[in-house]
Design a protein around this motif. Structure first.
Motif, PDB file in Angstrom:
ATOM      1  N   ASN A 100     -56.415  95.999  18.521  1.00 51.39           N
ATOM      2  CA  ASN A 100     -58.554  94.649  18.605  1.00 51.39           C
ATOM      3  C   ASN A 100     -59.333  95.864  17.537  1.00 51.39           C
ATOM      4  N   ASN A 101     -59.601  96.559  17.305  1.00 54.91           N
ATOM      5  CA  ASN A 101     -59.738  97.521  16.501  1.00 54.91           C
ATOM      6  C   ASN A 101     -60.298  96.898  15.324  1.00 54.91           C
ATOM      7  N   GLN A 102     -60.825  96.875  14.115  1.00 48.42           N
ATOM      8  CA  GLN A 102     -61.122  95.670  13.364  1.00 48.42           C
ATOM      9  C   GLN A 102     -61.635  96.852  12.160  1.00 48.42           C
ATOM     10  N   GLN A 103     -61.929  98.419  12.344  1.00 50.78           N
ATOM     11  CA  GLN A 103     -63.202  98.901  11.357  1.00 50.78           C
ATOM     12  C   GLN A 103     -62.207  99.720  10.918  1.00 50.78           C
ATOM     13  N   VAL A 104     -60.797 100.247  10.997  1.00 47.80           N
ATOM     14  CA  VAL A 104     -60.393 101.500  10.847  1.00 47.80           C
ATOM     15  C   VAL A 104     -59.063 101.106   9.896  1.00 47.80           C
ATOM     16  N   ASP A 105     -58.291 100.812   9.049  1.00 47.82           N
ATOM     17  CA  ASP A 105     -57.583 100.229   8.637  1.00 47.82           C
ATOM     18  C   ASP A 105     -56.094 101.200   9.438  1.00 47.82           C
ATOM     19  N   GLY A 106     -55.347 100.787   9.933  1.00 48.11           N
ATOM     20  CA  GLY A 106     -54.342 101.924   9.915  1.00 48.11           C
ATOM     21  C   GLY A 106     -54.190 102.489  11.415  1.00 48.11           C
ATOM     22  N   LEU A 107     -55.751 102.432  12.121  1.00 47.71           N
ATOM     23  CA  LEU A 107     -55.857 102.995  13.642  1.00 47.71           C
ATOM     24  C   LEU A 107     -54.620 102.818  14.142  1.00 47.71           C
ATOM     25  N   PHE A 108     -54.094 101.906  14.135  1.00 49.42           N
ATOM     26  CA  PHE A 108     -53.194 101.543  16.175  1.00 49.42           C
ATOM     27  C   PHE A 108     -52.084 102.565  14.984  1.00 49.42           C
ATOM     28  N   ALA A 109     -51.630 102.226  14.148  1.00 52.65           N
ATOM     29  CA  ALA A 109     -50.239 103.318  13.551  1.00 52.65           C
ATOM     30  C   ALA A 109     -50.395 104.492  14.176  1.00 52.65           C
ATOM     31  N   SER A 110     -51.801 104.895  13.443  1.00 57.25           N
ATOM     32  CA  SER A 110     -52.156 106.088  13.896  1.00 57.25           C
ATOM     33  C   SER A 110     -51.604 106.998  15.174  1.00 57.25           C
ATOM     34  N   ILE A 111     -52.679 106.173  16.281  1.00 58.75           N
ATOM     35  CA  ILE A 111     -53.035 105.973  17.755  1.00 58.75           C
ATOM     36  C   ILE A 111     -51.463 105.860  18.508  1.00 58.75           C
ATOM     37  N   PHE A 112     -50.992 104.818  17.699  1.00 65.78           N
ATOM     38  CA  PHE A 112     -48.933 104.670  18.288  1.00 65.78           C
ATOM     39  C   PHE A 112     -48.415 106.552  18.573  1.00 65.78           C
ATOM     40  N   ALA A 113     -48.611 106.338  16.611  1.00 63.41           N
ATOM     41  CA  ALA A 113     -47.645 107.957  16.313  1.00 63.41           C
ATOM     42  C   ALA A 113     -48.245 109.079  17.249  1.00 63.41           C
ATOM     43  N   ASP A 114     -49.531 109.423  17.066  1.00 63.50           N
ATOM     44  CA  ASP A 114     -50.257 110.291  17.819  1.00 63.50           C
ATOM     45  C   ASP A 114     -49.244 110.198  19.328  1.00 63.50           C
ATOM     46  N   LEU A 115     -48.755 109.469  19.859  1.00 64.85           N
ATOM     47  CA  LEU A 115     -49.304 109.702  21.319  1.00 64.85           C
ATOM     48  C   LEU A 115     -47.601 109.707  21.896  1.00 64.85           C
TER      49      LEU A 115
END
Length: 342
Positions: A295-310
Motif C-alpha cells: 500500500n506504500n505510494q511513496q517509493v516506486d518498487g518498494l514492495f519488490a525490494s522488501i519482498f526480495a530482501d525478506l
C-alpha cells in the motif's frame, strides 16, 4: 586454489592465524567456525543475506607477529537460495594466494588487497561499531573518544557538548553498557537526547542485546513517538530495540507500528525489514507487513525490494513464499505480487 587449500578457513589456518568471522551486513553477529565451514561448502544458506550478498568481516591475527588483528571486509555473492557462490570465494582466495601467499600478516600484507573486487568498506557507523566490538572482545582499552562520551551520557557535560562527540566514542559507550553506570545513564538520558546524538547511538545499539528494562522503556517510547507523530524518534527507538533479547517486546512494538498511521511510511517499512526481520516468522504479522508495503505510494518498487530482501532470509523464506499462495489477500497485495512476475 591449491589442492591443500580449498576454503577461506583452510587458508587462514594454513597461514598460522587465529581467526573469527562476523556477519556485518544486517546486525554485527558472530558466525561460529562450524557454521562458516558449512556456508563455505554451500551446504547451508547464508543466514543473514543482504542485497544478494554475504557481507562478512574476518578478523585474524598471528600471535607471534602482530599486536593488532587484521580484518578483511568481504562482499561475496550468493545464489537465489542464499547459498555462497563458491567460484567467487575461490576467486578471492586465489587472488589472496597470488598477492600474499600464506603470509597474511605483517608489513608485506599492507595494502595488497586494496583493489580486490570482493573487499568493501563498511559505512562509518558499522566501522565504529565493529571497532568497538573488537576492543571489547580482545580486552583492549576503548578509543580515546570514549571518556568524553561517557561523561556526556552521565550528564556531566553541557547539553550542546554533543557537537564535540566522535562517532567512535558513541560506539565505545554503546558496547560498554555494562561498565560502571553506563546502562543506568543511558536509560536516564535517552528521552532527552538530541536527535543528532540519538541517531548515531541507535545505529550502535541495534548491534547490542540491550537490557529488558531498557527494552520496556523503548517500547513505551515507540508508543509515545507514534502518538506525537515524531517519525525520526520512532525510527531511532525501533533501531535501538531491534537487537534486544526480549523478542516479545520487539514483536509488540512492531505491532504498534503496523496498527499506526506510520504503517505505510517507506522509512518505517525499510527499518522494520532491515532491523526487526526476526519477528516476521509469525505469518500473520508478515502478511500484515507485506500488505502495508504493497500500500506504500511513496517509493516506486518498494514492495519488490522488501519482498526480495525478506524472501532471501532462510528463516523467513518459507513464510514469504507461502503468501504467494494465500487466498485472502487484499487487492493491493495481490497486484503487488502480480507485478513481481510481470
Amino acid at each position: 586454489m591449491t589442492a591443500q587449500i580449498s576454503t577461506l578457513g583452510e587458508l587462514l589456518s594454513a597461514a598460522g592465524t587465529q581467526w573469527r568471522v562476523y556477519d556485518i551486513g544486517r546486525r554485527i553477529t558472530k558466525i561460529d567456525k562450524q557454521q562458516f565451514a558449512q556456508i563455505e561448502a554451500a551446504q547451508v544458506p547464508y543466514p543473514f543475506p543482504l542485497a544478494g550478498h554475504a557481507l562478512i568481516a574476518i578478523q585474524f591475527w598471528d600471535n607471534q607477529a602482530t599486536v593488532d588483528p587484521y580484518v578483511w571486509f568481504l562482499k561475496l555473492p550468493l545464489d537465489e537460495q542464499s547459498k555462497l557462490i563458491v567460484a567467487s570465494r575461490d576467486h578471492f582466495a586465489s587472488m589472496v594466494l597470488e598477492a600474499l601467499g600464506t603470509e597474511l600478516t605483517g608489513e608485506q600484507a599492507d595494502g595488497k588487497l586494496d583493489n580486490n573486487p570482493y573487499v568493501f568498506t563498511p559505512n562509518a557507523n558499522k566501522l565504529a561499531a565493529f571497532n568497538a566490538l573488537l576492543k571489547r572482545e580482545l580486552n583492549r582499552p576503548a578509543s580515546q573518544y570514549y571518556e568524553y562520551s561517557e561523561l556526556y551520557f552521565a550528564g556531566k557535560l553541557p547539553q550542546d557538548a554533543w557537537q564535540s562527540m566522535a562517532v567512535q566514542g558513541i560506539a565505545d559507550f554503546a558496547f560498554r553498557l555494562d561498565h560502571g553506570q553506563n546502562n543506568a545513564n543511558l536509560q536516564k538520558s535517552w528521552p532527552s537526547l538530541p536527535l543528532e546524538v540519538k541517531q548515531p547511538l541507535s545505529a550502535m545499539l541495534e548491534h547490542i542485546e540491550v537490557s529488558t528494562v531498557f527494552s520496556e522503556q523503548l517500547q513505551s517510547a515507540i508508543k509515545t513517538s507514534i502518538e506525537q507523530k515524531n517519525l525520526s524518534e520512532l525510527i531511532c527507538n525501533l533501531r535501538a530495540i531491534s537487537g534486544s533479547k526480549a523478542q516479545g517486546l520487539i514483536a509488540q512494538s512492531v505491532d504498534l507500528v503496523l496498527n499506526s498511521d506510520y504503517r505505510f511510511e517507506a522509512d518505517i517499512l525499510l527499518t522494520l525489514a532491515g532491523r526487526c526481520w526476526e519477528v516476521f516468522v509469525d505469518s500473520e504479522r508478515l502478511f500484515k507487513f507485506l500488505d502495508c508495503a504493497a500500500n506504500n505510494q511513496q517509493v516506486d518498487g518498494l514492495f519488490a525490494s522488501i519482498f526480495a530482501d525478506l524472501v532471501a532470509i532462510p528463516t523467513l523464506r518459507p513464510h514469504v513464499l507461502a503468501i504467494l499462495r494465500a487466498e485472502n489477500r487484499s487487492d493491493e497485495l495481490s497486484r503487488a505480487i502480480g507485478r513481481l512476475f510481470s
